[in-house]
Design a protein around this motif. Sequence first.
Motif, PDB file in Angstrom:
ATOM      1  N   ALA A 168      -3.263  13.742  -7.433  1.00  0.00           N
ATOM      2  CA  ALA A 168      -4.247  13.497  -6.383  1.00  0.00           C
ATOM      3  C   ALA A 168      -3.749  14.044  -5.045  1.00  0.00           C
ATOM      4  CB  ALA A 168      -4.520  11.999  -6.265  1.00  0.00           C
ATOM      5  N   THR A 169      -4.672  14.496  -4.219  1.00  0.00           N
ATOM      6  CA  THR A 169      -4.295  15.007  -2.904  1.00  0.00           C
ATOM      7  C   THR A 169      -3.813  13.874  -2.013  1.00  0.00           C
ATOM      8  OG1 THR A 169      -6.501  14.699  -1.964  1.00  0.00           O
ATOM      9  CG2 THR A 169      -6.059  16.803  -3.106  1.00  0.00           C
ATOM     10  N   VAL A 170      -3.098  14.227  -0.959  1.00  0.00           N
ATOM     11  CA  VAL A 170      -2.625  13.218  -0.005  1.00  0.00           C
ATOM     12  C   VAL A 170      -3.809  12.475   0.591  1.00  0.00           C
ATOM     13  CG1 VAL A 170      -1.436  12.862   2.190  1.00  0.00           C
ATOM     14  CG2 VAL A 170      -0.485  14.451   0.495  1.00  0.00           C
ATOM     15  N   ALA A 171      -4.883  13.203   0.900  1.00  0.00           N
ATOM     16  CA  ALA A 171      -6.075  12.557   1.475  1.00  0.00           C
ATOM     17  C   ALA A 171      -6.677  11.555   0.501  1.00  0.00           C
ATOM     18  CB  ALA A 171      -7.107  13.619   1.854  1.00  0.00           C
ATOM     19  N   ALA A 172      -6.726  11.915  -0.790  1.00  0.00           N
ATOM     20  CA  ALA A 172      -7.289  11.002  -1.791  1.00  0.00           C
ATOM     21  C   ALA A 172      -6.426   9.762  -1.950  1.00  0.00           C
ATOM     22  CB  ALA A 172      -7.442  11.724  -3.125  1.00  0.00           C
ATOM     23  N   ILE A 173      -5.122   9.943  -1.945  1.00  0.00           N
ATOM     24  CA  ILE A 173      -4.218   8.795  -2.060  1.00  0.00           C
ATOM     25  C   ILE A 173      -4.328   7.905  -0.834  1.00  0.00           C
ATOM     26  CG2 ILE A 173      -1.775   8.132  -2.127  1.00  0.00           C
ATOM     27  CD1 ILE A 173      -1.319  10.617  -3.898  1.00  0.00           C
ATOM     28  N   ARG A 183       0.829  -1.204   0.000  1.00  0.00           N
ATOM     29  CA  ARG A 183       0.000   0.000   0.000  1.00  0.00           C
ATOM     30  C   ARG A 183       0.866   1.258   0.000  1.00  0.00           C
ATOM     31  NH1 ARG A 183      -4.379  -1.764   4.691  1.00  0.00           N
ATOM     32  NH2 ARG A 183      -5.986  -2.608   3.280  1.00  0.00           N
ATOM     33  N   LEU A 184       1.891   1.272   0.838  1.00  0.00           N
ATOM     34  CA  LEU A 184       2.726   2.464   0.968  1.00  0.00           C
ATOM     35  C   LEU A 184       3.675   2.616  -0.218  1.00  0.00           C
ATOM     36  CD1 LEU A 184       3.369   2.186   4.797  1.00  0.00           C
ATOM     37  CD2 LEU A 184       1.843   3.787   3.619  1.00  0.00           C
ATOM     38  N   ARG A 233       6.754  13.923  -2.196  1.00  0.00           N
ATOM     39  CA  ARG A 233       6.218  14.318  -3.494  1.00  0.00           C
ATOM     40  C   ARG A 233       7.086  15.350  -4.201  1.00  0.00           C
ATOM     41  NH1 ARG A 233      -0.014  15.325  -4.016  1.00  0.00           N
ATOM     42  NH2 ARG A 233       0.028  13.635  -5.545  1.00  0.00           N
ATOM     43  N   VAL A 234       7.720  16.254  -3.467  1.00  0.00           N
ATOM     44  CA  VAL A 234       8.421  17.368  -4.111  1.00  0.00           C
ATOM     45  C   VAL A 234       9.927  17.177  -4.202  1.00  0.00           C
ATOM     46  CG1 VAL A 234       6.646  18.992  -3.374  1.00  0.00           C
ATOM     47  CG2 VAL A 234       8.660  18.673  -1.936  1.00  0.00           C
ATOM     48  N   ILE A 235      10.505  16.263  -3.432  1.00  0.00           N
ATOM     49  CA  ILE A 235      11.953  16.104  -3.469  1.00  0.00           C
ATOM     50  C   ILE A 235      12.356  15.441  -4.786  1.00  0.00           C
ATOM     51  CG2 ILE A 235      12.071  13.821  -2.387  1.00  0.00           C
ATOM     52  CD1 ILE A 235      14.478  14.822  -0.798  1.00  0.00           C
ATOM     53  N   PRO A 236      13.424  15.894  -5.440  1.00  0.00           N
ATOM     54  CA  PRO A 236      13.831  15.292  -6.714  1.00  0.00           C
ATOM     55  C   PRO A 236      14.121  13.806  -6.565  1.00  0.00           C
ATOM     56  CG  PRO A 236      14.980  17.374  -6.364  1.00  0.00           C
ATOM     57  CD  PRO A 236      14.271  17.048  -5.078  1.00  0.00           C
ATOM     58  N   GLU A 237      13.794  13.028  -7.589  1.00  0.00           N
ATOM     59  CA  GLU A 237      13.982  11.580  -7.545  1.00  0.00           C
ATOM     60  C   GLU A 237      15.432  11.206  -7.272  1.00  0.00           C
ATOM     61  OE1 GLU A 237      12.391  10.524 -11.300  1.00  0.00           O
ATOM     62  OE2 GLU A 237      10.354  10.278 -10.555  1.00  0.00           O
ATOM     63  N   ARG A 238      16.354  11.948  -7.857  1.00  0.00           N
ATOM     64  CA  ARG A 238      17.774  11.613  -7.699  1.00  0.00           C
ATOM     65  C   ARG A 238      18.241  11.783  -6.248  1.00  0.00           C
ATOM     66  NH1 ARG A 238      17.506  16.463 -10.298  1.00  0.00           N
ATOM     67  NH2 ARG A 238      18.492  18.260  -9.269  1.00  0.00           N
ATOM     68  N   SER A 239      17.476  12.548  -5.440  1.00  0.00           N
ATOM     69  CA  SER A 239      17.867  12.799  -4.058  1.00  0.00           C
ATOM     70  C   SER A 239      17.194  11.855  -3.077  1.00  0.00           C
ATOM     71  CB  SER A 239      17.518  14.248  -3.665  1.00  0.00           C
ATOM     72  OG  SER A 239      18.132  15.162  -4.539  1.00  0.00           O
ATOM     73  N   ARG A 299       4.293   5.816  -5.514  1.00  0.00           N
ATOM     74  CA  ARG A 299       4.147   6.013  -6.968  1.00  0.00           C
ATOM     75  C   ARG A 299       3.073   7.048  -7.269  1.00  0.00           C
ATOM     76  NH1 ARG A 299       0.541   4.086 -10.451  1.00  0.00           N
ATOM     77  NH2 ARG A 299      -0.218   2.471  -9.023  1.00  0.00           N
ATOM     78  N   LEU A 300       1.942   6.972  -6.575  1.00  0.00           N
ATOM     79  CA  LEU A 300       0.857   7.911  -6.827  1.00  0.00           C
ATOM     80  C   LEU A 300       1.249   9.343  -6.471  1.00  0.00           C
ATOM     81  CD1 LEU A 300      -2.115   5.744  -5.482  1.00  0.00           C
ATOM     82  CD2 LEU A 300      -1.592   6.275  -7.878  1.00  0.00           C
ATOM     83  N   LEU A 301       2.026   9.498  -5.424  1.00  0.00           N
ATOM     84  CA  LEU A 301       2.473  10.836  -5.042  1.00  0.00           C
ATOM     85  C   LEU A 301       3.343  11.458  -6.125  1.00  0.00           C
ATOM     86  CD1 LEU A 301       3.303  10.194  -1.289  1.00  0.00           C
ATOM     87  CD2 LEU A 301       1.640  11.870  -2.129  1.00  0.00           C
ATOM     88  N   ARG A 302       4.170  10.634  -6.793  1.00  0.00           N
ATOM     89  CA  ARG A 302       5.077  11.153  -7.815  1.00  0.00           C
ATOM     90  C   ARG A 302       4.412  11.260  -9.189  1.00  0.00           C
ATOM     91  NH1 ARG A 302      10.222  11.548  -5.729  1.00  0.00           N
ATOM     92  NH2 ARG A 302      10.358  13.094  -7.389  1.00  0.00           N
ATOM     93  N   ASP A 303       3.455  10.364  -9.480  1.00  0.00           N
ATOM     94  CA  ASP A 303       2.929  10.257 -10.839  1.00  0.00           C
ATOM     95  C   ASP A 303       1.529  10.833 -11.019  1.00  0.00           C
ATOM     96  OD1 ASP A 303       5.291   8.954 -11.263  1.00  0.00           O
ATOM     97  OD2 ASP A 303       4.409   6.948 -11.386  1.00  0.00           O
ATOM     98  N   SER A 304       0.892  11.295  -9.959  1.00  0.00           N
ATOM     99  CA  SER A 304      -0.453  11.849 -10.078  1.00  0.00           C
ATOM    100  C   SER A 304      -0.544  13.164  -9.328  1.00  0.00           C
ATOM    101  CB  SER A 304      -1.493  10.859  -9.527  1.00  0.00           C
ATOM    102  OG  SER A 304      -1.519  10.898  -8.106  1.00  0.00           O
TER     103      SER A 304
END
Length: 289
Positions: free
Chosen positions: A244-249, A231-232, A277-283, A237-242
């Motif tokens: 949707a709000t945190v509540a919806a996810i 689930r987590l 959600r906002v931190i760069p993937e490389r980091s 993935r949903l946080l990075r690719d959509s």
Amino acid sequence: MDVLSDVISAMRIGVPHSSHTRRIAPWQDHFPAAPGAGFHIVLAGSCLLVPDDGAPLTLRVGDVAFLTRGVGHALTAVSGEIEAETVLLCGAYQLDPSRTHPLLDGLPQVLHLPARLGHDAAVRATVDLLASELEQNLPGSSSTVIALLDVLLLLILRTWLGETSHPATSWAAALQDPGIATALRTMHEDIARPWTIPELAAVAGMSRATLTRRFTALVERAPLAYLTWWRLTTAARLLRDSEATVAAIAAQVGYGSEYAFSAAFKRQHGLAPGRYRVIPERSLRTATK
């Protein structure tokens, strides 16, 4: 979605790329280590694949070599060959290091599908289409190539996991066990449902004790612990690719409150959902240590 497709969807990021190349002996190409996975398929001739930290592997026509963790390696002409032609189809995929899955973690760093497997009808058809698209570069090829690369990734893994001549990983065994595979598929298909061990045991057609014992042995997590982890991982993935709000996810992956979801997410990923959600993937690899 089935389990294997789900796993790939959770890990894949960016756009895969590929190349169709011809080399005349003597030749050598080096590929530095990179976060991700890649493949080499010999369409004509032969070559050696030499991992930076492993034994050389001879590849012949129809052979597929899949590098599961982006290990550095070289491709080179077979020693002693002069002016021999080798034709290769190569590809690479980016994988998010923060969303690794034990299904891939448990694989050898190099999967070798010899020609008898590389000529699997589905694999062969996809390889032929991909090679044709890369060679002709027709209108729409960019989108077609990306779609074919995604299909080929799934087919390579499915073929290797279904092969019985190599030592089975625990996850390969899990996917081949009818009861455990059914339990896994059921959880993946309805991730938000508050599953219980009795319900999963009934779906799998076994006792609660047998389900728990076999599932834990093969998946290396107890059933409900795996469900929480998945689930987590899906939420990441949903946080990075959509958008949707945190509540919806939170609701989508089975959490009744945003607070409970945020606390669980931070325990697993080391970051609050909004920060993740906002931190760069490389980091991410550094930030979540």
